[in-house]
Design an enzyme around this catalytic site. Structure first.
Site, PDB file in Angstrom:
ATOM      1  CG  ASP A 460      -1.978  -1.062   1.187  1.00  0.00           C
ATOM      2  OD1 ASP A 460      -1.777  -2.050   0.474  1.00  0.00           O
ATOM      3  OD2 ASP A 460      -2.996  -0.916   1.877  1.00  0.00           O
ATOM      4  CD  GLU A 535      -4.295  -4.889  -2.566  1.00  0.00           C
ATOM      5  OE1 GLU A 535      -3.239  -5.531  -2.429  1.00  0.00           O
ATOM      6  OE2 GLU A 535      -4.970  -4.446  -1.614  1.00  0.00           O
TER       7      GLU A 535
END
Length: 885
Positions: A460, A535
């Site tokens: 992230d 994702e």
């Protein structure tokens, strides 16, 4: 001393004189095959005593496994049962306090010490840190043996005896403060937080010189089909003696399936207790080239190095590898695109989850990889769950690309600029050292595998400049030749690596099928089908009833359809945005109508799941050749760490349902697809070699079977492209409630390459892009499919195509014919292969499933599975039936 140990061993029933040595020759490496484990609260903390041979371990837990976390070990030892732990919310009340103290792993083993021989303990990662003792001597402490991915070799020659004892004290893991393997919001945390010897510990024997892991480099030109290959074999040699040694080095490169051997030689002198970098190379003319499965074969080579001193073997190392080239670049829109062997490679993959207790099963992963390939996927992403060497070996042999990397949301990304962490333990100097050693170890493990697509050094968030430079140089020191990418998101990047070119903008919860095609304006369209989505998915993956009954109670099953907004333990964690199915159920209730029973709910859930995954994979495939190409997607997720109600393409038990078969249709190699947004038909070709004439047949009917539209078109297909071939806006403008659209693609010999049926409402779902959140985009007006609840009944037969005389021979491969004898469509027919007891046959492969038949249409479907006795048949507007084989 040895006499004393012998007498003690005999008193305890251990015959040290007859025990087989764990290793016996230079170059031998043996895994510690099993363990006795016990809590330090029970056996104390005196590792000096506990690591001496002869300790009575009759009260310890005997674990017949070489690697397991504490929970995994205790399950293997029979202390706990998986079925009990996973049923309903049993894990919620599990007493995890026993794991708040250190535990001891212990094993005794025999060696045959002799002059000139050296012995080593090799680790590959212990969660979260460990003190290691052998024969009463401290080898290393948790300050050095720290981190789930830190591996080291420790010379134990000076204390090695005929009979030896190894004791490993593992310390409790905390995801916020340790470099471990966390699960974020995927599922509940395991009670032990993954603490333990989760990777193998090995014993190695060498002579005076030890070799580090073999590093293989390959250099090829393009086009690769006409190129030679330069293969390099590299290793670090360490002189373990206090005298100078001359090393005779021999290298071999050979194709596994046979052929010419390439032999290499070198002589190297190493100073006392010194090291030397060894490098041999050779050129292979017309090498056998390794390809991803969808593009070709997977030939593997074996590289070997052996080192001799004074004419005697001192050590040897080997590694399988493939000849291939993987690169990446940023497009003009700053999107990453990968190239394999010089060809643009659209990544079509899914995110893998390790088992909740980090138990490794090679056979299960092999099945999972085969299911991915059956789906038409080409890549598996590992977010922080780098697993074991066996994963990469399986991927190499099957032709499945792997995209590994570090994980998000815990210690691995505790940067000053990460504002998403509830607990932020920012890195110290010691942390940078642990992370760097972790990177180097993983790079050494993965670098020779042709299946590895690249490495994501962030998820992230991107690593800071210090960590990024450290990671980069560690990868290069390990002779990493693939792409190194800053992170899986666009948030930022370190100077040494530049932009990642990957987006992580969601969705993770349900969105309608037209979401993926709505790509303009790109700055507001988040996960839609452009660029590389690292994702993303519609949050689906509802298991069928046979699986649900294995882990849900009757009240849990009732909650699924009677309490649609209730938090559910088998979703994500209770503090997660995904603890309930509210967004998903809002879509189901509004689009398909309130369910009348659990059976009705599960039917509608499978319909939702099917259209969700199909549209995602089709959307990215359709826009592969767009002005801003869809360069890749990683579906969130492939599988679950434990039995779960969402985020999978097949469930924990490997049973496939709507999400699987929707994705399988959407990811076909050659395909025609419908764009819900533009009412366009795309022709897709994922191959490198298929081209020429194709036939596309388009039919649309209403729910009574009346023809709305029919056409036939001959088109040309080109490898590795997508293009628009039809506009159906006017043809489908007259839909009043529900219609069915069938697209069939055939080759020039009339063989069907793909068949695809859609159910369409009068309008598509209206998305509120302006109010998107990071995990979904709201729908302000839902498409209305409630007319499907009133479809006229269809009469369907299922018969065996396999002749009765051949059924014994074809027990694993059966063909069934599904035929609609009605004048109306037979909607969403589900077939399930079961054994004589009515239990699911697992694993199983269907050529197609969850199919919709035109009036009078019949399909032959192939199923591969062992032990099948009957096929269960159900669907939207047909009677349930069992067909016995």
């Amino acid at each position: 001393m040895r006499l004393h140990r012998l007498l003690l061993g005999l008193c305890l029933g251990i015959d040290a004189t007859t025990a087989t040595a764990l290793v016996s020759e230079p170059g031998d490496v043996a895994v510690i095959p099993s363990w006795d484990i016990q809590s330090s609260e029970t056996v104390g903390t005196d590792l000096e005593a506990l690591s001496r041979p002869g300790v009575d371990t009759t009260t310890w837990h005997e674990v017949d496994s070489s690697r397991c976390t504490l929970m995994g070990c205790l399950i293997q030892a029979g202390v706990y049962r998986e079925n009990g732990l996973f049923f309903s919310n049993a894990l919620q009340s599990f007493n995890s306090s026993q794991f708040k103290v250190p535990w001891i792993y212990r094993k005794e083993f025999a060696l045959e010490p002799s002059a000139g021989q050296h012995f080593h303990i090799q680790t590959h990662g212990i969660n979260s840190g460990a003190d290691v003792y052998v024969n009463g001597q401290e080898i290393v402490t948790k300050e050095t043996q720290s981190g789930a991915y830190v591996g080291s070799s420790y010379d134990i020659t000076s204390i090695a005896e005929d009979r030896n004892a190894l004791a490993v004290r593992v310390y409790p893991t905390d995801y916020n403060y340790d470099f471990a393997l966390g699960f974020v919001d995927w599922n509940p945390y395991p009670p032990d937080n993954g603490t333990g010897v989760w990777r193998n510990v090995e014993v190695k024997q060498t002579g005076p010189v030890a070799l580090g892991p073999l590093r293989v480099t390959t250099q090829v030109g393009l086009p690769i089909e006409n190129s030679s290959a330069v293969v390099g074999l590299k290793a670090t040699a360490t002189n373990l003696e206090d005298r100078e040694v001359t090393l005779e080095l021999k290298g071999t490169v050979s194709l596994e399936e046979g052929g010419r051997n390439y032999n290499l030689n070198q002589t190297v002198t190493i100073p006392p207790l010194g090291t030397a970098e060894l490098a041999l190379s050779t050129t292979l003319n017309k090498p056998a080239v390794w390809w991803p499965r969808q593009w070709g074969e997977q030939p593997l080579y074996l590289g070997q190095l052996s080192a001799s001193v004074d004419g005697a073997l001192s050590d040897k190392v080997e590694q399988t590898f493939g000849i291939r080239q993987v690169t990446s670049k940023l497009t003009s829109n700053n999107d990453t695109i990968f190239y394999v062997n010089g060809y643009p490679f659209q990544v079509s993959g899914a995110g893998y989850s390790a088992d909740i207790f980090l138990r490794w099963d090679t056979a299960k992963f092999t099945t999972q990889a085969k299911l991915m390939l059956d789906l038409g996927l080409n890549t598996v992403r590992l977010e922080g769950k780098n697993e074991h060497p066996e994963l990469y070996e399986v991927a190499d042999r099957l032709g499945l690309m792997v995209l590994p990397g570090w994980e998000c949301c815990d210690k691995w990304e505790a940067w000053t600029y990460n504002e998403d962490l509830a607990v932020k333990s920012e890195w110290t100097g010691a942390d940078y050292t642990i992370a760097n050693r972790s990177m180097y170890h993983e790079a050494l493990m993965q670098q020779g595998h042709p299946s590895v697509l690249g490495y994501l050094v962030g998820s992230d968030y991107w690593p800071d400049d210090t960590a990024a430079e450290m990671y980069y140089h560690s990868l290069k020191a390990a002779d990493w030749q693939g792409p190194i990418i800053a992170s899986a998101s666009e948030r930022g990047f370190p100077a040494i690596l530049g932009p990642s070119g990957l987006k992580m903008a969601g969705p993770y919860d349900w969105v309608p099928p037209n979401y993926w095609y709505d790509v303009e304006p790109a700055e507001d369209r988040l996960g839609a089908a452009f660029g590389f989505g690292s994702e993303l998915g519609a949050g689906v993956g509802t298991p069928e009833i046979s699986s649900l009954k294995k882990f849900l109670s009757e009240s849990d099953l009732e909650d699924l359809w009677k309490n649609p907004n209730k938090g559910l333990y088998h979703m994500s964690t209770s503090v997660s945005s995904f603890y309930d199915r509210k967004i998903y159920n809002d879509g189901l209730w509004n689009r398909y109508g309130a369910p009348s029973s659990l059976e009705d709910y599960l039917l509608k859930a499978q319909i939702m799941d099917y259209e969700a995954t199909r549209s995602q994979f089709e959307g990215f495939s359709a826009l592969w050749s767009a002005e801003r190409p869809a360069t890749g997607l990683i579906y969130w997720m492939l599988n679950n760490a434990w039995p779960s109600l969402h985020w999978n393409l097949f469930d924990y038990y490997l049973h496939q349902a709507g999400s699987y078969f929707g994705a399988k249709v959407g990811a076909r190699k050659e395909h025609v697809v419908y764009d819900y947004n533009g009412k366009l038909v795309y022709l897709i070709n994922h191959s490198l070699d298929r081209k020429g004439s194709r036939s596309v047949t388009v039919d649309a009917i209403d729910k009574s079977g009346k023809t709305i539209y029919s056409s036939h078109k001959v088109v040309k297909t080109e490898p590795n492209t997508s293009k628009v071939i039809l506009d159906l806006a006017s043809a489908l403008g007259s839909i009043t409630d529900v219609a069915f659209l069938r697209l069939v693609l055939s080759d020039d010999k009339k063989a069907v390459l793909s068949r695809n049926v859609y159910w369409l409402a009068a309008t598509i779902d209206t998305l509120d892009w302006d109010n998107s959140d990071w995990f979904f985009t709201p729908v302000t007006e839902y498409a209305n499919f409630t007319a499907l609840n009133d479809l006229p009944a269809a009469k369907v037969s299922v018969t065996l195509a396999t002749p009765r005389s051949h059924r014994c021979e074809a027990a694993k491969n059966i063909s069934v014919v599904v035929e609609n004898h009605s004048k109306v469509p037979a909607f969403f027919i589900r077939l399930n292969l079961v054994d004589k007891d009515g239990e699911d046959v697992l694993p199983v492969l269907w050529s197609d499933n969850y199919v919709t038949l035109w009036p009078g249409e019949k399909l032959e479907l192939k199923v591969e599975g062992e032990g099948g006795a009957a096929v269960q048949v159900s669907g939207g507007n047909i009677k349930k039936a069992n067909v016995y084989l």
